[in-house]
Design a protein around this motif. Structure first.
Motif, mmCIF file in Angstrom:
data_model
loop_
_atom_site.group_PDB
_atom_site.id
_atom_site.type_symbol
_atom_site.label_atom_id
_atom_site.label_comp_id
_atom_site.label_asym_id
_atom_site.label_seq_id
_atom_site.Cartn_x
_atom_site.Cartn_y
_atom_site.Cartn_z
ATOM 1 N N MET A 1 0.802 -1.212 0.200
ATOM 2 C CA MET A 1 -0.187 -0.004 -0.008
ATOM 3 C C MET A 1 0.891 1.317 0.088
ATOM 4 S SD MET A 1 -2.668 1.557 0.144
ATOM 5 C CE MET A 1 -3.822 0.425 0.151
ATOM 6 N N CYS A 2 0.495 2.295 -0.877
ATOM 7 C CA CYS A 2 1.537 3.537 -0.912
ATOM 8 C C CYS A 2 0.265 4.660 -1.005
ATOM 9 C CB CYS A 2 2.410 3.307 -1.935
ATOM 10 S SG CYS A 2 3.600 1.939 -1.809
ATOM 11 N N GLY A 3 1.034 5.619 -0.984
ATOM 12 C CA GLY A 3 0.274 6.919 -1.264
ATOM 13 C C GLY A 3 0.944 7.685 -2.476
ATOM 14 N N ILE A 4 0.116 7.637 -3.528
ATOM 15 C CA ILE A 4 0.417 8.261 -4.867
ATOM 16 C C ILE A 4 0.127 9.885 -4.829
ATOM 17 C CG2 ILE A 4 -0.108 8.410 -7.375
ATOM 18 C CD1 ILE A 4 -0.327 5.433 -7.071
ATOM 19 N N LEU A 5 1.193 10.624 -5.452
ATOM 20 C CA LEU A 5 0.871 11.982 -5.443
ATOM 21 C C LEU A 5 1.547 12.550 -6.817
ATOM 22 C CD1 LEU A 5 -0.609 14.615 -4.582
ATOM 23 C CD2 LEU A 5 1.292 15.092 -3.166
ATOM 24 N N PHE A 6 1.033 13.219 -7.643
ATOM 25 C CA PHE A 6 1.528 13.718 -8.903
ATOM 26 C C PHE A 6 1.025 14.799 -9.439
ATOM 27 C CE2 PHE A 6 1.396 14.171 -13.612
ATOM 28 C CZ PHE A 6 2.863 14.036 -13.796
ATOM 29 N N GLY A 7 1.873 15.814 -9.739
ATOM 30 C CA GLY A 7 1.152 17.140 -10.223
ATOM 31 C C GLY A 7 2.018 17.515 -11.430
ATOM 32 N N ILE A 8 1.359 18.687 -12.265
ATOM 33 C CA ILE A 8 2.080 19.215 -13.174
ATOM 34 C C ILE A 8 1.709 20.742 -13.263
ATOM 35 C CG2 ILE A 8 2.806 19.515 -15.779
ATOM 36 C CD1 ILE A 8 1.428 16.839 -16.194
ATOM 37 N N GLN A 9 2.585 21.815 -12.870
ATOM 38 C CA GLN A 9 2.202 22.978 -12.644
ATOM 39 C C GLN A 9 3.267 24.140 -13.320
ATOM 40 O OE1 GLN A 9 0.062 24.639 -11.225
ATOM 41 N NE2 GLN A 9 0.804 26.609 -10.761
ATOM 42 N N LYS A 10 2.487 25.009 -13.856
ATOM 43 C CA LYS A 10 3.201 26.020 -14.470
ATOM 44 C C LYS A 10 3.958 26.761 -13.560
ATOM 45 C CE LYS A 10 2.075 28.431 -18.167
ATOM 46 N NZ LYS A 10 1.330 29.188 -19.230
ATOM 47 N N GLN A 11 5.322 27.038 -14.012
ATOM 48 C CA GLN A 11 6.373 27.957 -12.834
ATOM 49 C C GLN A 11 5.897 29.255 -13.096
ATOM 50 O OE1 GLN A 11 9.888 25.706 -13.754
ATOM 51 N NE2 GLN A 11 9.666 25.165 -11.839
ATOM 52 N N ASP A 12 4.791 29.956 -12.509
ATOM 53 C CA ASP A 12 4.534 31.395 -12.307
ATOM 54 C C ASP A 12 4.310 31.695 -10.997
ATOM 55 O OD1 ASP A 12 1.662 31.935 -12.512
ATOM 56 O OD2 ASP A 12 2.181 30.277 -14.073
ATOM 57 N N ALA A 13 4.618 32.799 -10.493
ATOM 58 C CA ALA A 13 4.470 33.211 -9.234
ATOM 59 C C ALA A 13 2.851 33.157 -8.719
ATOM 60 C CB ALA A 13 5.163 34.403 -8.715
ATOM 61 N N LYS A 14 2.033 33.455 -9.820
ATOM 62 C CA LYS A 14 0.741 33.681 -9.215
ATOM 63 C C LYS A 14 0.106 32.312 -8.814
ATOM 64 C CE LYS A 14 -3.679 35.697 -10.998
ATOM 65 N NZ LYS A 14 -4.276 36.488 -12.181
ATOM 66 N N SER A 15 0.410 31.541 -9.914
ATOM 67 C CA SER A 15 -0.289 29.957 -9.587
ATOM 68 C C SER A 15 0.311 29.205 -8.758
ATOM 69 C CB SER A 15 -0.425 29.393 -10.846
ATOM 70 O OG SER A 15 0.768 29.302 -11.626
ATOM 71 N N CYS A 16 1.518 29.426 -8.415
ATOM 72 C CA CYS A 16 2.376 28.454 -7.609
ATOM 73 C C CYS A 16 2.075 28.677 -6.027
ATOM 74 C CB CYS A 16 3.877 29.060 -7.602
ATOM 75 S SG CYS A 16 4.599 28.284 -9.132
ATOM 76 N N GLN A 17 1.355 30.002 -5.831
ATOM 77 C CA GLN A 17 1.091 29.957 -4.195
ATOM 78 C C GLN A 17 0.306 29.053 -3.774
ATOM 79 O OE1 GLN A 17 0.388 34.134 -3.189
ATOM 80 N NE2 GLN A 17 0.423 33.733 -0.953
ATOM 81 N N VAL A 18 -1.150 28.995 -4.535
ATOM 82 C CA VAL A 18 -2.060 28.004 -4.240
ATOM 83 C C VAL A 18 -1.810 26.696 -4.238
ATOM 84 C CG1 VAL A 18 -4.565 27.706 -4.702
ATOM 85 C CG2 VAL A 18 -3.751 30.004 -4.790
ATOM 86 N N TYR A 19 -1.330 26.446 -5.397
ATOM 87 C CA TYR A 19 -0.731 25.001 -5.765
ATOM 88 C C TYR A 19 0.135 24.452 -4.729
ATOM 89 C CZ TYR A 19 1.609 21.094 -8.347
ATOM 90 O OH TYR A 19 2.074 19.802 -8.587
#
Length: 624
Positions: A1-19
């Protein structure tokens, strides 16, 4: 059993904070699923090419949390190859690919994927799907193939492991396009806590891929599961598909000749006489022996080779134990395949339900008045009063009573096994205090029924309760078992629900067959993802022997009347095959137990006077 977490995010300051805030919360939740080890791997991409240097483009993040249940040592993940491929794996390979008991199955799978990694894109896709289709066992995964810049992800064909996604999609010329951020996670939380998340369960209808493109948009494709070769060749949705490891439910309508000797009119059935059973034909004898063989093999694969991580006397295997037919058969099978001196934990949960306690008190008061009126009050001896007080415990729920009855039968057929009957007693105040947290874990499924079922499983799998010592005294006990067997899948395949009875009344055998197929088709969306998120919250893994591929194939191939014969009354005809199996295993009384939903057996349903008609509604009161 494991926990899986994967994300793709654009590297700009506005969107990074919430992400980043969302990612941090999801990382904490996934770590609860895999307390043995956690690790993270990041890749920055520019256009279509993965690069190690910082850019203003997108970043891939892979996080894996491991619960050590396979191999001699803890194997950290994500698995990262020299060629840049990345795998995060939450599953068990019980068959299809050989995994030695000293090995980690995620590592073995990664080696198989590396062997095909340098093929061209189309050839690689087909070879990859061929490997995944061979695997027998529950899984969810994320796999990055570096040379084609594609992310593959999905769940097994029954959806036995949770995988959620956050995506914003639009239709493109080549299909669905996902905009960033894109997130895959084993567990999530409700949307009211986040400005970002809008999670849904990834459908268990195929394996998906995400092509990494430029300008923050990613093309989604699905490679579906199909039930036959003809369906496979006629698939128009995409170029490739995978064949299911089991066929559709046998749609043969039983003939009069096949049924002629099965229902003698002069036999009466009732709970008081469980020894009266339907006649066993030659076809039924074959079905019984076949069921014992395939179910036994399924249990064996799920209890063998579990590493011992605690003290020598700690149980490695627990059973979610209501005392019903399904879990009792699993207990008998587990006894066959675990070392004789090893304990097995039977986790039996009961809730203090104020409505039930109030109703019972009123009923007893009325009964006492009647006794006094009839002059029978003196008949209550001190011994009888003590027995009554013991039986009227606020945790003496229906599943507790059935559990002790079945425990007695287990001890009779397996007297050398040490059975820890764990009474998990949940006070009303504690259930209320944990309500919001449990509601978070089942997201995005948040109906009142989901919550009542999840509460029973959450407290049962936590395993904190009491057992009786050799002096018959109740002592505190916490189960250390990391693998929990569940009987889920038996009712769906063997006609254990009232809806099967209703369909049989309305549309006879054809309606029943249709309902059984429908239950199998939708099991991933109704039960399994939710249960996985709940049970894994304590660092435990649920395993479902009735949903092993060989068991599903065997039951799907059987004539319907050999599985369920609803001409018989309740406690006889539903799950008739499993009742015969139980008798063959030595269980006389339990073979006539009726189906009782967990929320009623443990009394998590309707714990207050409010919301009596809310079973299928969303929970809007989150207990804040």
């Amino acid at each position: 059993m494991c926990g899986i977490l994967f994300g793709i995010q654009k590297q700009d300051a506005k969107s990074c904070q919430v992400y980043e805030k969302t990612w941090s919360t999801l990382q904490e939740l996934n770590a609860r699923r895999g307390p043995s080890a956690q690790d993270i791997h990041k890749i920055t991409i520019a256009g279509n090419e993965p690069r190690g240097a910082e850019t203003d483009n997108s970043q891939l993040e892979f996080y894996g949390a491991v619960l050590h249940l396979r191999g001699d040592t803890v194997t950290r993940q994500p698995h990262v190859s020299k060629s840049g491929n990345v795998l995060i794996w939450n599953g068990e390979i019980f068959d299809g690919i050989f995994v030695d008991h000293h090995q980690n199955d995620g590592r073995v799978l990664m080696d198989q994927l590396e062997a095909i990694s340098d093929q061209g894109e189309k050839e690689h896709t087909k070879a990859f799907l061929d490997i995944m289709a061979k695997i027998e066992g529950p899984y969810a995964f994320v796999y990055f193939h570096a040379s084609s810049s594609k992310i593959y992800f999905g769940r097994d064909c029954l959806g036995r492991r949770s995988l959620l996604w956050h995506r914003t999609i639009k239709e493109g010329t080549e299909g669905e396009i996902a905009s960033l951020p894109f997130i895959l996670t084993s567990v999530g939380y409700s949307t009211f806590r986040s400005d970002l998340l809008a999670l849904e369960e990834v459908p268990a209808d195929g394996i998906y891929s995400l092509r990494l493109g430029s300008e923050g948009e990613k093309l989604i494709a699905r490679y579906p599961w199909v039930s036959s070769i003809s369906d496979q060749s006629n698939t128009t949705e995409c170029e490739y598909s995978m064949k299911l490891p089991f066929g559709r439910v046998n749609d043969h309508i039983p003939t009069e000749d096949e049924l002629s000797d099965l229902f003698p009119e002069d036999i009466k059935f009732d709970q008081a006489h469980p020894e009266i059973v339907p006649p066993v034909t030659d076809d039924m004898k074959k079905a019984i022996s076949g069921m014992i063989a395939v179910l036994g093999d399924s249990v064996r694969r799920r209890v063998q080779d579990i590493p011992r991580t605690g003290l020598p006397h700690d149980a490695r295997v627990g059973i979610l134990f209501s005392g019903g037919l399904d879990c009792l058969c699993l207990a008998a099978m587990a006894d066959r395949f675990l070392p004789e001196g090893e304990a097995i934990d039977l986790l039996n949960v009961g809730f203090e339900n104020p409505r039930s306690v109030k109703a019972k008190a009123a009923e007893e008061a009325l009964a006492l008045k009647r006794q006094k009126r009839l002059g029978l009050a003196a008949a209550n001896s001190s011994t009888g009063s003590q027995t009554s007080r013991a039986q009227d415990s606020k945790y003496n729920v229906p599943d507790r009573i059935t559990g002790y009855e079945s425990l007695a039968e287990l001890k009779r057929i397996a007297p050398r096994r040490h059975w820890n009957f764990v009474e998990v007693n949940v006070p009303f105040e504690e259930a209320t205090a944990q309500r919001s947290e449990i509601l978070e874990r089942i997201a995005p499924l948040e109906t009142v029924m989901d919550l009542s079922i999840a509460m029973a499983f959450w407290f049962a799998s936590r395993g904190i309760g009491y057992i009786k010592n050799e002096q018959n005294e109740m002592i505190p006990y916490t189960s250390q078992a990391k693998v929990l067997l569940s009987g889920l899948g038996a009712d769906e395949q063997l006609g254990g629900y009232s809806r099967h009875k209703e369909q049989f009344k309305v549309a006879s055998w054809g309606g029943l067959i249709h309902e059984l197929q429908l239950d199998l088709d939708r099991i991933s969306t109704r039960n399994l993802g939710r249960d996985d998120r709940i049970i894994s919250d304590h660092g435990k893994e649920a395993r479902y022997p009735f949903l092993g591929a060989n068991v599903v194939q065997f039951l799907s191939s059987l004539r319907v009347d050999l599985k369920v014969d609803l001409r018989y009354p309740r406690g006889v005809g539903e799950k008739i095959l499993l009742r015969h199996v139980a008798r063959e295993l030595g269980f006389t009384r339990a073979s006539s137990h009726w189906k009782r939903a967990v929320q009623f057996g443990a009394r998590t349903a309707k714990m207050t006077d409010s919301g009596r008609s809310e079973i299928g509604q969303q929970v809007v009161d989150r207990g804040e």
